[in-house]
Design a protein around this motif. Structure first.
Motif, PDB file in Angstrom:
ATOM      1  N   THR A   1      67.569   7.799  36.676  1.00 23.39           N
ATOM      2  CA  THR A   1      67.386   7.976  38.061  1.00 23.39           C
ATOM      3  C   THR A   1      67.909   6.856  38.985  1.00 23.39           C
ATOM      4  O   THR A   1      68.272   6.020  38.513  1.00 23.39           O
ATOM      5  CB  THR A   1      65.758   7.504  38.171  1.00 23.39           C
ATOM      6  N   MET A   2      67.868   7.007  40.174  1.00 19.83           N
ATOM      7  CA  MET A   2      68.833   6.165  41.161  1.00 19.83           C
ATOM      8  C   MET A   2      68.261   6.348  42.741  1.00 19.83           C
ATOM      9  O   MET A   2      67.887   7.332  43.028  1.00 19.83           O
ATOM     10  CB  MET A   2      70.059   6.374  41.001  1.00 19.83           C
ATOM     11  N   PRO A   3      68.694   5.469  43.552  1.00 18.25           N
ATOM     12  CA  PRO A   3      68.462   5.417  44.828  1.00 18.25           C
ATOM     13  C   PRO A   3      69.805   6.177  45.166  1.00 18.25           C
ATOM     14  O   PRO A   3      70.652   5.383  45.371  1.00 18.25           O
ATOM     15  CB  PRO A   3      68.512   4.140  45.361  1.00 18.25           C
ATOM     16  N   GLU A   4      69.849   7.352  45.386  1.00 15.60           N
ATOM     17  CA  GLU A   4      71.025   8.106  45.802  1.00 15.60           C
ATOM     18  C   GLU A   4      71.431   7.706  47.569  1.00 15.60           C
ATOM     19  O   GLU A   4      70.344   7.540  48.128  1.00 15.60           O
ATOM     20  CB  GLU A   4      70.616   9.536  45.932  1.00 15.60           C
ATOM     21  N   ASN A   5      72.666   7.446  47.682  1.00 12.51           N
ATOM     22  CA  ASN A   5      72.968   6.918  49.105  1.00 12.51           C
ATOM     23  C   ASN A   5      72.337   5.790  49.332  1.00 12.51           C
ATOM     24  O   ASN A   5      72.131   5.330  50.616  1.00 12.51           O
ATOM     25  CB  ASN A   5      73.029   7.948  49.967  1.00 12.51           C
ATOM     26  N   ASN A   6      71.816   5.007  48.236  1.00 17.08           N
ATOM     27  CA  ASN A   6      70.978   3.849  48.574  1.00 17.08           C
ATOM     28  C   ASN A   6      69.736   3.869  48.991  1.00 17.08           C
ATOM     29  O   ASN A   6      69.104   2.829  49.640  1.00 17.08           O
ATOM     30  CB  ASN A   6      71.977   2.698  49.281  1.00 17.08           C
ATOM     31  N   ARG A   7      69.273   5.220  49.321  1.00 18.24           N
ATOM     32  CA  ARG A   7      68.142   5.344  50.004  1.00 18.24           C
ATOM     33  C   ARG A   7      67.039   6.195  49.316  1.00 18.24           C
ATOM     34  O   ARG A   7      66.027   5.803  48.846  1.00 18.24           O
ATOM     35  CB  ARG A   7      68.573   6.212  51.500  1.00 18.24           C
ATOM     36  N   GLU A   8      67.267   7.536  49.402  1.00 22.44           N
ATOM     37  CA  GLU A   8      66.316   8.498  48.474  1.00 22.44           C
ATOM     38  C   GLU A   8      66.365   8.378  46.908  1.00 22.44           C
ATOM     39  O   GLU A   8      67.455   8.120  46.487  1.00 22.44           O
ATOM     40  CB  GLU A   8      66.351   9.679  48.945  1.00 22.44           C
ATOM     41  N   LEU A   9      65.349   8.639  46.337  1.00 22.72           N
ATOM     42  CA  LEU A   9      65.339   8.648  44.785  1.00 22.72           C
ATOM     43  C   LEU A   9      65.599   9.950  44.368  1.00 22.72           C
ATOM     44  O   LEU A   9      65.048  10.969  44.572  1.00 22.72           O
ATOM     45  CB  LEU A   9      64.045   8.121  44.152  1.00 22.72           C
ATOM     46  N   SER A  10      66.743  10.115  43.352  1.00 22.26           N
ATOM     47  CA  SER A  10      67.062  11.163  42.773  1.00 22.26           C
ATOM     48  C   SER A  10      67.330  10.943  41.359  1.00 22.26           C
ATOM     49  O   SER A  10      67.147   9.752  40.863  1.00 22.26           O
ATOM     50  CB  SER A  10      68.359  11.848  43.358  1.00 22.26           C
ATOM     51  N   TYR A  11      67.374  12.035  40.700  1.00 20.51           N
ATOM     52  CA  TYR A  11      67.623  11.909  38.983  1.00 20.51           C
ATOM     53  C   TYR A  11      68.314  13.046  38.459  1.00 20.51           C
ATOM     54  O   TYR A  11      68.682  13.982  38.937  1.00 20.51           O
ATOM     55  CB  TYR A  11      66.271  11.850  38.489  1.00 20.51           C
ATOM     56  N   TYR A  12      68.970  12.627  37.106  1.00 21.37           N
ATOM     57  CA  TYR A  12      69.644  13.374  36.310  1.00 21.37           C
ATOM     58  C   TYR A  12      68.711  13.519  34.855  1.00 21.37           C
ATOM     59  O   TYR A  12      67.977  12.633  34.653  1.00 21.37           O
ATOM     60  CB  TYR A  12      71.121  13.125  35.926  1.00 21.37           C
ATOM     61  N   THR A  13      69.085  14.428  33.936  1.00 21.37           N
ATOM     62  CA  THR A  13      68.520  14.486  32.584  1.00 21.37           C
ATOM     63  C   THR A  13      69.629  14.777  31.739  1.00 21.37           C
ATOM     64  O   THR A  13      70.784  15.311  32.104  1.00 21.37           O
ATOM     65  CB  THR A  13      67.326  15.438  32.501  1.00 21.37           C
ATOM     66  N   SER A  14      69.619  14.382  30.333  1.00 16.57           N
ATOM     67  CA  SER A  14      70.335  14.651  29.424  1.00 16.57           C
ATOM     68  C   SER A  14      69.486  14.358  27.930  1.00 16.57           C
ATOM     69  O   SER A  14      68.887  13.783  27.801  1.00 16.57           O
ATOM     70  CB  SER A  14      71.480  13.598  29.497  1.00 16.57           C
ATOM     71  N   PRO A  15      70.377  15.080  26.924  1.00 14.38           N
ATOM     72  CA  PRO A  15      70.013  14.906  25.854  1.00 14.38           C
ATOM     73  C   PRO A  15      70.272  13.732  25.069  1.00 14.38           C
ATOM     74  O   PRO A  15      69.881  13.454  23.848  1.00 14.38           O
ATOM     75  CB  PRO A  15      70.313  16.213  24.876  1.00 14.38           C
ATOM     76  N   SER A  16      71.230  12.844  25.782  1.00 13.23           N
ATOM     77  CA  SER A  16      71.625  11.714  25.252  1.00 13.23           C
ATOM     78  C   SER A  16      71.747  10.621  26.144  1.00 13.23           C
ATOM     79  O   SER A  16      71.898  10.813  27.363  1.00 13.23           O
ATOM     80  CB  SER A  16      73.281  11.907  24.779  1.00 13.23           C
ATOM     81  N   PRO A  17      71.373   9.488  25.643  1.00 15.43           N
ATOM     82  CA  PRO A  17      71.416   8.288  26.634  1.00 15.43           C
ATOM     83  C   PRO A  17      72.801   8.054  27.274  1.00 15.43           C
ATOM     84  O   PRO A  17      72.946   7.240  28.314  1.00 15.43           O
ATOM     85  CB  PRO A  17      71.186   7.135  25.769  1.00 15.43           C
ATOM     86  N   LYS A  18      73.875   8.477  26.953  1.00 14.53           N
ATOM     87  CA  LYS A  18      75.144   8.729  27.530  1.00 14.53           C
ATOM     88  C   LYS A  18      75.589   9.896  28.212  1.00 14.53           C
ATOM     89  O   LYS A  18      76.839   9.955  28.614  1.00 14.53           O
ATOM     90  CB  LYS A  18      76.238   8.322  26.394  1.00 14.53           C
ATOM     91  N   GLY A  19      74.797  10.785  28.191  1.00 19.41           N
ATOM     92  CA  GLY A  19      75.105  12.008  28.879  1.00 19.41           C
ATOM     93  C   GLY A  19      75.630  12.866  28.013  1.00 19.41           C
ATOM     94  O   GLY A  19      75.850  12.503  26.940  1.00 19.41           O
ATOM     95  N   PRO A  20      76.234  14.020  28.630  1.00 20.44           N
ATOM     96  CA  PRO A  20      76.490  14.609  29.901  1.00 20.44           C
ATOM     97  C   PRO A  20      75.066  14.731  30.658  1.00 20.44           C
ATOM     98  O   PRO A  20      74.133  15.209  29.964  1.00 20.44           O
ATOM     99  CB  PRO A  20      77.273  15.853  29.860  1.00 20.44           C
ATOM    100  N   TRP A  21      74.993  14.261  32.183  1.00 21.04           N
ATOM    101  CA  TRP A  21      73.924  14.482  32.661  1.00 21.04           C
ATOM    102  C   TRP A  21      73.948  15.897  33.567  1.00 21.04           C
ATOM    103  O   TRP A  21      75.013  16.124  34.247  1.00 21.04           O
ATOM    104  CB  TRP A  21      73.937  13.194  33.628  1.00 21.04           C
ATOM    105  N   THR A  22      72.628  16.258  33.805  1.00 20.35           N
ATOM    106  CA  THR A  22      72.493  17.521  34.812  1.00 20.35           C
ATOM    107  C   THR A  22      71.620  16.931  35.915  1.00 20.35           C
ATOM    108  O   THR A  22      70.613  16.478  35.794  1.00 20.35           O
ATOM    109  CB  THR A  22      71.555  18.488  33.863  1.00 20.35           C
ATOM    110  N   TYR A  23      72.101  17.121  37.104  1.00 23.19           N
ATOM    111  CA  TYR A  23      71.620  16.706  38.312  1.00 23.19           C
ATOM    112  C   TYR A  23      70.153  17.519  38.666  1.00 23.19           C
ATOM    113  O   TYR A  23      70.443  18.710  38.595  1.00 23.19           O
ATOM    114  CB  TYR A  23      72.514  16.621  39.388  1.00 23.19           C
ATOM    115  N   HIS A  24      69.131  16.890  38.989  1.00 21.27           N
ATOM    116  CA  HIS A  24      67.811  17.722  39.592  1.00 21.27           C
ATOM    117  C   HIS A  24      67.604  17.458  41.105  1.00 21.27           C
ATOM    118  O   HIS A  24      66.577  18.280  41.478  1.00 21.27           O
ATOM    119  CB  HIS A  24      66.865  17.508  38.663  1.00 21.27           C
ATOM    120  N   GLY A  25      68.106  16.544  41.804  1.00 22.63           N
ATOM    121  CA  GLY A  25      67.513  16.554  42.877  1.00 22.63           C
ATOM    122  C   GLY A  25      66.782  15.222  43.398  1.00 22.63           C
ATOM    123  O   GLY A  25      66.403  14.423  42.676  1.00 22.63           O
TER     124      GLY A  25
END
Length: 323
Positions: A223-247
């Motif tokens: 999870t992260m502040p996307e564009n340093n503003r809104e909070l968004s997230y990805y998921t993965s079956p591994s701590p190193k990815g690959p990651w899938t964006y969810h918005g």
């Protein structure tokens, strides 16, 4: 240590029984970048940065620790680490994170030197690195055991330290030219193994800062502040990815930065974050830590989150609704 009660903060107003945001961490105290963790004693701990009153350009000097058992009454354990105790930096005590491993508590922190020239960037001398400090107590005091940053290039801040079920420790950072990177920590937590690795983010890598990684069931969340503003997230079956964006799960507010953490406490997932509010300062809007309930859908996706005045003030009565 100082105990601060939500009820005492709002006594004498119609809000006293319900208002909780921002969290009552201390009268006149400006906190931001909350890193939430639950340790073996069952308490929830918040590790935060500390804004100086009317500070110049985020020139911050220390990190604070708070704890609670009900998310309403908080104990202020005071500064757990200060730049006065760091030999390699004298400024920018920004967003920290913490972890427990090897019978020790670890505080990872960004700090730096120099100044940022916003009008003439080519004249900037600002540099930041990631340090790690240790303590026998979750509240510190923490001590910088290596007397240096974990690395000097690239410039980096906003560390997120995740300990997986197998005991491996992964460090995620916001770094110059190296966002969406991860590196494994050495077993003694005093150095890194190899170099930063670029993760596969599924082709979507917007500007970001303040990553936070956690695990729920068999799924990892970045999870992260996307564009340093809104909070968004990805998921993965591994701590190193690959990651899938969810918005986006929390929209931006007043075009201001956000920084957050997500933790499960007593069966309920909680989002901690900061807001820019004009409460009692001569300098206008200042940063204050707040909290909201966070809920998952059956498929593991996160439901949208709204900022509220009530926050988690009724946490103790929510047992039958936790998930």
């Amino acid at each position: 240590m100082f105990k601060v009660s939500c009820l005492g903060l709002f006594m004498g107003t119609s809000l006293f029984a319900f208002a909780q945001n921002p969290l009552p961490l201390g009268e006149g105290l400006r906190t931001a970048d909350p890193s939430a963790h639950v340790w073996e004693d069952g308490r929830l701990y918040l590790y935060t940065s500390h804004d100086m009153e009317c500070q110049e350009d985020f020139w911050m000097q220390d990190w604070y620790t708070f704890s609670s058992t009900d998310l309403v009454n908080w104990t202020n354990h005071g500064p757990s680490l200060s730049l006065d105790e760091i030999a390699w930096a004298d400024n920018y005590a920004w967003a920290p994170d913490a972890a427990y491993k090897n019978g020790k508590y670890y505080l990872v922190f960004p700090a730096g030197t120099g100044h940022k020239d916003r009008k003439n960037p080519e004249k900037s001398t600002k540099w930041m690195g990631i340090g790690v400090a240790e303590s026998d107590s979750p509240t510190g005091p923490f001590k910088d055991m290596i007397g240096a940053p974990l690395w000097r290039e690239p410039y980096a801040n906003d560390p997120s330290l995740f300990i997986d079920d197998d005991g491996k420790a992964y460090l995620y950072v916001h770094a110059q030219g190296a966002d969406y990177h991860v590196v494994e920590m050495a077993d003694d937590m005093r150095s890194i193994k190899g170099k930063l690795e670029k993760m596969d983010m599924g082709g979507y890598t917007p500007k970001m800062e303040g990553p936070w990684v956690f695990k729920r069931e068999d799924l990892y969340y970045f999870t992260m502040p996307e564009n340093n503003r809104e909070l968004s997230y990805y998921t993965s079956p591994s701590p190193k990815g690959p990651w899938t964006y969810h918005g986006v799960i929390m929209e931006q507010e007043a075009n201001s930065n956000n920084h957050h953490s997500i933790v499960n406490y007593q069966g309920q997932w909680i989002l901690f974050y900061h807001r820019w509010l004009d409460i009692d300062s001569t300098c206008g809007r200042q940063r204050h830590v707040a909290a909201e309930y966070l809920y998952f859908n059956e498929d593991g996706t996160i439901q949208p989150i709204r900022r509220t005045q009530k926050g988690v003030a009724d946490f103790a009565s929510q047992g039958n609704q936790k998930q």
